[in-house]
Scaffold this motif. Structure first.
Motif, PDB file in Angstrom:
ATOM      1  N   UNK A  61       0.832  -1.200   0.000  1.00 60.36           N
ATOM      2  CA  UNK A  61       0.000   0.000   0.000  1.00 60.36           C
ATOM      3  C   UNK A  61       0.866   1.249   0.000  1.00 60.36           C
ATOM      4  N   UNK A  62       0.317   2.320   0.511  1.00 62.17           N
ATOM      5  CA  UNK A  62       0.980   3.618   0.465  1.00 62.17           C
ATOM      6  C   UNK A  62       1.380   4.070   1.869  1.00 62.17           C
ATOM      7  N   UNK A  63       2.627   4.503   1.991  1.00 62.34           N
ATOM      8  CA  UNK A  63       3.014   5.143   3.253  1.00 62.34           C
ATOM      9  C   UNK A  63       2.277   6.485   3.331  1.00 62.34           C
ATOM     10  N   UNK A  64       1.581   6.701   4.410  1.00 63.96           N
ATOM     11  CA  UNK A  64       0.723   7.884   4.531  1.00 63.96           C
ATOM     12  C   UNK A  64       1.054   8.642   5.813  1.00 63.96           C
ATOM     13  N   UNK A  65       1.326   9.921   5.653  1.00 72.37           N
ATOM     14  CA  UNK A  65       1.633  10.764   6.815  1.00 72.37           C
ATOM     15  C   UNK A  65       0.527  11.800   6.962  1.00 72.37           C
ATOM     16  N   UNK A  66      -0.086  11.844   8.116  1.00 73.53           N
ATOM     17  CA  UNK A  66      -1.125  12.841   8.378  1.00 73.53           C
ATOM     18  C   UNK A  66      -0.602  13.821   9.422  1.00 73.53           C
ATOM     19  N   UNK A  67      -0.595  15.092   9.066  1.00 75.79           N
ATOM     20  CA  UNK A  67      -0.146  16.132   9.994  1.00 75.79           C
ATOM     21  C   UNK A  67      -1.371  16.917  10.438  1.00 75.79           C
ATOM     22  N   UNK A  68      -1.741  16.753  11.701  1.00 67.93           N
ATOM     23  CA  UNK A  68      -2.894  17.481  12.241  1.00 67.93           C
ATOM     24  C   UNK A  68      -2.433  18.874  12.675  1.00 67.93           C
ATOM     25  N   UNK A  69      -3.302  19.841  12.500  1.00 68.46           N
ATOM     26  CA  UNK A  69      -2.999  21.248  12.852  1.00 68.46           C
ATOM     27  C   UNK A  69      -1.659  21.676  12.231  1.00 68.46           C
ATOM     28  N   UNK A  70      -1.559  21.487  10.929  1.00 65.47           N
ATOM     29  CA  UNK A  70      -0.290  21.748  10.235  1.00 65.47           C
ATOM     30  C   UNK A  70       0.154  23.202  10.364  1.00 65.47           C
ATOM     31  N   UNK A  71      -0.790  24.105  10.662  1.00 67.47           N
ATOM     32  CA  UNK A  71      -0.393  25.514  10.833  1.00 67.47           C
ATOM     33  C   UNK A  71       0.594  25.662  11.984  1.00 67.47           C
ATOM     34  N   UNK A  72       0.623  24.695  12.894  1.00 65.37           N
ATOM     35  CA  UNK A  72       1.540  24.777  14.029  1.00 65.37           C
ATOM     36  C   UNK A  72       2.957  24.323  13.675  1.00 65.37           C
ATOM     37  N   UNK A  73       3.161  23.994  12.400  1.00 62.37           N
ATOM     38  CA  UNK A  73       4.542  23.823  11.918  1.00 62.37           C
ATOM     39  C   UNK A  73       5.254  25.174  11.915  1.00 62.37           C
ATOM     40  N   UNK A  74       4.463  26.229  11.815  1.00 61.70           N
ATOM     41  CA  UNK A  74       5.032  27.570  11.609  1.00 61.70           C
ATOM     42  C   UNK A  74       5.189  28.356  12.901  1.00 61.70           C
ATOM     43  N   UNK A  75       4.929  27.735  14.036  1.00 61.62           N
ATOM     44  CA  UNK A  75       5.074  28.429  15.310  1.00 61.62           C
ATOM     45  C   UNK A  75       6.531  28.896  15.481  1.00 61.62           C
ATOM     46  N   UNK A  76       6.685  30.069  16.076  1.00 61.75           N
ATOM     47  CA  UNK A  76       8.042  30.606  16.302  1.00 61.75           C
ATOM     48  C   UNK A  76       8.702  30.952  14.981  1.00 61.75           C
ATOM     49  N   UNK A  77       9.889  30.448  14.772  1.00 61.06           N
ATOM     50  CA  UNK A  77      10.611  30.782  13.539  1.00 61.06           C
ATOM     51  C   UNK A  77      10.299  29.807  12.404  1.00 61.06           C
ATOM     52  N   UNK A  78       9.408  28.890  12.663  1.00 63.83           N
ATOM     53  CA  UNK A  78       8.984  27.981  11.595  1.00 63.83           C
ATOM     54  C   UNK A  78      10.021  26.943  11.223  1.00 63.83           C
TER      55      UNK A  78
END
Ligand SMILES: [Zn+2]
Length: 226
Positions: free
Chosen positions: A194-211
């Protein structure tokens, strides 16, 4: 955030209630109707249909951004997509089930995706940094035992209810260690067919601080594994 198609989900009739949160009708954990693993996900049929069609035609992009108001089922639809691309029920020709049928919702793979325990499925959520960690440490090492227990409980709720919000106390950002772990594991072969699948919840929080976490993810998005 991502190349490829962008799905825009509109609002739903779901309402927040203090006692039950978004989960106004907690599912019993039963498999959903044919083509779905969740029995109580309010499907955005237009956007979902485009994803299913793209998969059926072999032109699914390697990354999608699901955006829309809180409670509109973004995470639930992403989990459904992970089930679809990993469903192991064979089609007539012995190939993976044809996309127009959707995920079967009942095979071992679909059940594992619904339980958020499929080896091809990797979840990334914002985490608190309770304990100092080094660059090479796995992100969960930043948690205290009580946080780990809380995370386990919340993920179990998410497995039952696609609208359950996974929110750890004090989690303000997606830790850069979470992205480093993705970069270590993404190029490995999937654990199952099958497919390796990555789910990132609340992806906007990748950008917290200096990102820093967002920047670290960019390379993976620009040079995904084959
Ligand atoms: Zn299946």
């Amino acid at each position: 955030m991502t190349p490829g198609c962008i799905s825009n989900y509109g609002p739903t009739s779901r309402r927040w209630t203090p006692r039950r949160g978004w989960c106004s009708s907690l599912s019993s954990g039963k498999a959903g109707p044919p083509g779905m693993i969740y029995s109580d996900l309010i499907l955005h049929s237009g956007q979902w249909g485009r994803l299913v069609e793209a998969f059926g035609q072999g032109r699914l992009a390697h990354a999608y951004l699901f955006y829309g108001p809180a409670g509109s089922g973004k995470e639930g639809h992403a989990i459904e997509l992970a089930a679809l691309v990993n469903c192991q029920v064979p089609g007539k020709d012995g190939a993976l089930r044809q996309a127009q049928d959707g995920a079967c919702g009942r095979c071992p793979s679909c059940r594992k995706v619904q339980g958020l325990q499929h080896p091809n499925l990797q979840l990334v959520v914002p985490l608190p940094r309770r304990v100092p960690i080094t660059k090479k440490d796995p992100p969960l090492k930043a948690l205290k035992p009580a946080d780990l227990e809380d995370l386990t409980d919340q993920l179990a709720s998410k497995a039952r209810d696609p609208y359950f919000p996974v929110r750890l106390k004090g989690a303000q950002s997606i830790l850069i260690n979470s992205v480093r772990e993705l970069r270590r594991t993404t190029y490995l072969k999937p654990g199952e067919r099958g497919w390796r699948t990555i789910l990132i919840f609340e992806a906007e929080k990748l950008c917290t601080g200096e990102g820093a976490a967002a920047n670290a993810l960019l390379k993976l998005l620009e040079e995904p594994p084959d």
